[in-house]
Write a protein that holds these residues in place. Structure first.
Motif, PDB file in Angstrom:
ATOM      1  N   ALA A  50     -41.388 -11.572 -79.192  1.00  0.00           N
ATOM      2  CA  ALA A  50     -42.033 -12.470 -78.230  1.00  0.00           C
ATOM      3  C   ALA A  50     -41.804 -11.975 -76.804  1.00  0.00           C
ATOM      4  O   ALA A  50     -42.733 -11.964 -75.979  1.00  0.00           O
ATOM      5  N   VAL A  51     -40.594 -11.546 -76.495  1.00  0.00           N
ATOM      6  CA  VAL A  51     -40.291 -11.037 -75.149  1.00  0.00           C
ATOM      7  C   VAL A  51     -41.049  -9.743 -74.886  1.00  0.00           C
ATOM      8  O   VAL A  51     -41.596  -9.545 -73.796  1.00  0.00           O
ATOM      9  N   MET A  52     -41.102  -8.869 -75.876  1.00  0.00           N
ATOM     10  CA  MET A  52     -41.817  -7.611 -75.694  1.00  0.00           C
ATOM     11  C   MET A  52     -43.317  -7.846 -75.497  1.00  0.00           C
ATOM     12  O   MET A  52     -43.972  -7.116 -74.756  1.00  0.00           O
ATOM     13  N   GLN A  53     -43.862  -8.858 -76.133  1.00  0.00           N
ATOM     14  CA  GLN A  53     -45.290  -9.159 -76.013  1.00  0.00           C
ATOM     15  C   GLN A  53     -45.619  -9.962 -74.755  1.00  0.00           C
ATOM     16  O   GLN A  53     -46.584  -9.670 -74.073  1.00  0.00           O
ATOM     17  N   LEU A  54     -44.812 -10.989 -74.466  1.00  0.00           N
ATOM     18  CA  LEU A  54     -45.159 -11.960 -73.424  1.00  0.00           C
ATOM     19  C   LEU A  54     -44.389 -11.785 -72.120  1.00  0.00           C
ATOM     20  O   LEU A  54     -44.721 -12.420 -71.125  1.00  0.00           O
ATOM     21  N   GLY A  55     -43.337 -10.980 -72.131  1.00  0.00           N
ATOM     22  CA  GLY A  55     -42.501 -10.851 -70.952  1.00  0.00           C
ATOM     23  C   GLY A  55     -41.331 -11.819 -71.023  1.00  0.00           C
ATOM     24  O   GLY A  55     -41.218 -12.649 -71.936  1.00  0.00           O
ATOM     25  N   PHE A  56     -40.444 -11.718 -70.022  1.00  0.00           N
ATOM     26  CA  PHE A  56     -39.201 -12.486 -70.044  1.00  0.00           C
ATOM     27  C   PHE A  56     -39.428 -13.999 -70.070  1.00  0.00           C
ATOM     28  O   PHE A  56     -38.901 -14.693 -70.933  1.00  0.00           O
ATOM     29  N   SER A  95     -36.049  -7.614 -71.930  1.00  0.00           N
ATOM     30  CA  SER A  95     -36.985  -7.425 -70.833  1.00  0.00           C
ATOM     31  C   SER A  95     -36.549  -6.282 -69.921  1.00  0.00           C
ATOM     32  O   SER A  95     -37.351  -5.419 -69.545  1.00  0.00           O
ATOM     33  N   LEU A  96     -35.276  -6.260 -69.581  1.00  0.00           N
ATOM     34  CA  LEU A  96     -34.747  -5.213 -68.700  1.00  0.00           C
ATOM     35  C   LEU A  96     -34.862  -3.834 -69.348  1.00  0.00           C
ATOM     36  O   LEU A  96     -35.371  -2.885 -68.742  1.00  0.00           O
ATOM     37  N   GLY A 102     -40.069   1.927 -69.957  1.00  0.00           N
ATOM     38  CA  GLY A 102     -41.443   2.134 -69.533  1.00  0.00           C
ATOM     39  C   GLY A 102     -42.543   1.460 -70.329  1.00  0.00           C
ATOM     40  O   GLY A 102     -43.666   1.929 -70.293  1.00  0.00           O
ATOM     41  N   TYR A 103     -42.267   0.407 -71.035  1.00  0.00           N
ATOM     42  CA  TYR A 103     -43.299  -0.350 -71.771  1.00  0.00           C
ATOM     43  C   TYR A 103     -44.199   0.528 -72.629  1.00  0.00           C
ATOM     44  O   TYR A 103     -45.372   0.257 -72.787  1.00  0.00           O
ATOM     45  N   HIS A 107     -44.580   4.989 -78.212  1.00  0.00           N
ATOM     46  CA  HIS A 107     -43.403   5.853 -78.360  1.00  0.00           C
ATOM     47  C   HIS A 107     -42.338   5.113 -79.160  1.00  0.00           C
ATOM     48  O   HIS A 107     -41.607   4.288 -78.627  1.00  0.00           O
ATOM     49  N   LEU A 108     -42.229   5.423 -80.432  1.00  0.00           N
ATOM     50  CA  LEU A 108     -41.333   4.711 -81.345  1.00  0.00           C
ATOM     51  C   LEU A 108     -39.871   4.803 -80.920  1.00  0.00           C
ATOM     52  O   LEU A 108     -39.126   3.824 -81.031  1.00  0.00           O
ATOM     53  N   ALA A 109     -39.446   5.940 -80.403  1.00  0.00           N
ATOM     54  CA  ALA A 109     -38.044   6.096 -79.990  1.00  0.00           C
ATOM     55  C   ALA A 109     -37.691   5.105 -78.882  1.00  0.00           C
ATOM     56  O   ALA A 109     -36.592   4.544 -78.874  1.00  0.00           O
ATOM     57  N   LYS A 110     -38.600   4.883 -77.947  1.00  0.00           N
ATOM     58  CA  LYS A 110     -38.346   3.923 -76.872  1.00  0.00           C
ATOM     59  C   LYS A 110     -38.251   2.502 -77.413  1.00  0.00           C
ATOM     60  O   LYS A 110     -37.448   1.696 -76.944  1.00  0.00           O
ATOM     61  N   LEU A 111     -39.063   2.188 -78.411  1.00  0.00           N
ATOM     62  CA  LEU A 111     -38.987   0.867 -79.033  1.00  0.00           C
ATOM     63  C   LEU A 111     -37.648   0.691 -79.753  1.00  0.00           C
ATOM     64  O   LEU A 111     -37.085  -0.410 -79.759  1.00  0.00           O
ATOM     65  N   TYR A 112     -37.136   1.771 -80.342  1.00  0.00           N
ATOM     66  CA  TYR A 112     -35.827   1.695 -80.990  1.00  0.00           C
ATOM     67  C   TYR A 112     -34.699   1.531 -79.975  1.00  0.00           C
ATOM     68  O   TYR A 112     -33.692   0.883 -80.262  1.00  0.00           O
ATOM     69  N   VAL A 113     -34.857   2.085 -78.785  1.00  0.00           N
ATOM     70  CA  VAL A 113     -33.856   1.876 -77.729  1.00  0.00           C
ATOM     71  C   VAL A 113     -33.810   0.393 -77.365  1.00  0.00           C
ATOM     72  O   VAL A 113     -32.727  -0.200 -77.226  1.00  0.00           O
ATOM     73  N   VAL A 114     -34.983  -0.227 -77.243  1.00  0.00           N
ATOM     74  CA  VAL A 114     -35.048  -1.660 -76.924  1.00  0.00           C
ATOM     75  C   VAL A 114     -34.414  -2.482 -78.037  1.00  0.00           C
ATOM     76  O   VAL A 114     -33.609  -3.379 -77.777  1.00  0.00           O
ATOM     77  N   SER A 115     -34.736  -2.169 -79.289  1.00  0.00           N
ATOM     78  CA  SER A 115     -34.186  -2.956 -80.400  1.00  0.00           C
ATOM     79  C   SER A 115     -32.687  -2.711 -80.577  1.00  0.00           C
ATOM     80  O   SER A 115     -31.958  -3.622 -80.985  1.00  0.00           O
TER      81      SER A 115
END
Length: 184
Positions: A50-56, A95-96, A102-103, A107-115
């Motif tokens: 939800a945060v990744m889709q809608l923002g903080f 969110s941070l 970089g939203y 890029h799957l690796a960046k999504l894994y950093v967020v998770s």
């Protein structure tokens, strides 16, 4: 932000809150613990998405409402405020980190950093929650700290599931047309 985008975010925040509540209510596996009554669930995963889709703001609200409402209606009302606080801290972290990488939805690796960041902060906030709950129950600080640490099994399992599933689910949603850009 235009009124159509704001209304779309509000509607999706409500939908995410409902999905989070229903997801926890239906799909949960209780685990034994020294402190609290932890269980494995998908609420944190859905809050991160939800945060990744809608923002903080809208994502944190969806997570706080979905997770908090579950607690209030299922015997955890005394500590629902801690769950809401955890959801807000989780949303701020996601969110941070999502902004820092970089939203990049492709890029799957960046999504894994967020998770990964979401999973780590969930373990930390769950430990803090356990300490506070134990202190509220009358335990000494030392006992509360050790008891909360020994009760992190559910949080660890939820964090691992978050790390594995969030990027995959998020990429699937993007491929289905639910891109973050849709809510901008």
């Amino acid at each position: 932000m235009g009124k159509n985008v704001q209304l779309r975010k509000l509607v999706f925040a409500g939908l995410f809150a409902a999905i989070i509540f229903i997801g926890i209510s239906i799909l949960r596996i209780p685990l034994p613990a020294i402190v609290g009554r932890p269980f494995i669930h998908f609420g944190n995963i859905l809050t991160v998405i939800a945060v990744m889709q809608l923002g903080f703001g809208y994502g944190a609200t969806a997570g706080a409402i979905g997770l908090g409402l579950f607690d209030i209606l299922n015997g955890y009302a005394a500590t629902a405020w801690l769950t809401v606080l955890e959801a807000i801290i989780l949303a701020a972290t996601v969110s941070l980190v999502f902004r820092l990488v970089g939203y990049d939805e492709q890029h799957l690796a960046k999504l894994y950093v967020v998770s990964l960041a979401a999973g780590v902060i969930k373990i930390v906030t769950s430990w803090g929650n356990g300490v506070i709950v134990a202190l509220m129950a009358g335990a000494s600080v030392k006992v509360a700290v050790i008891g909360a640490f020994s009760s992190l099994l559910a949080a660890t399992i939820n964090s691992i599931a978050c790390f594995i599933l969030v990027p995959l689910i998020y990429k699937l949603l993007v491929q289905l047309g639910f891109s973050r850009k849709r809510f901008s």
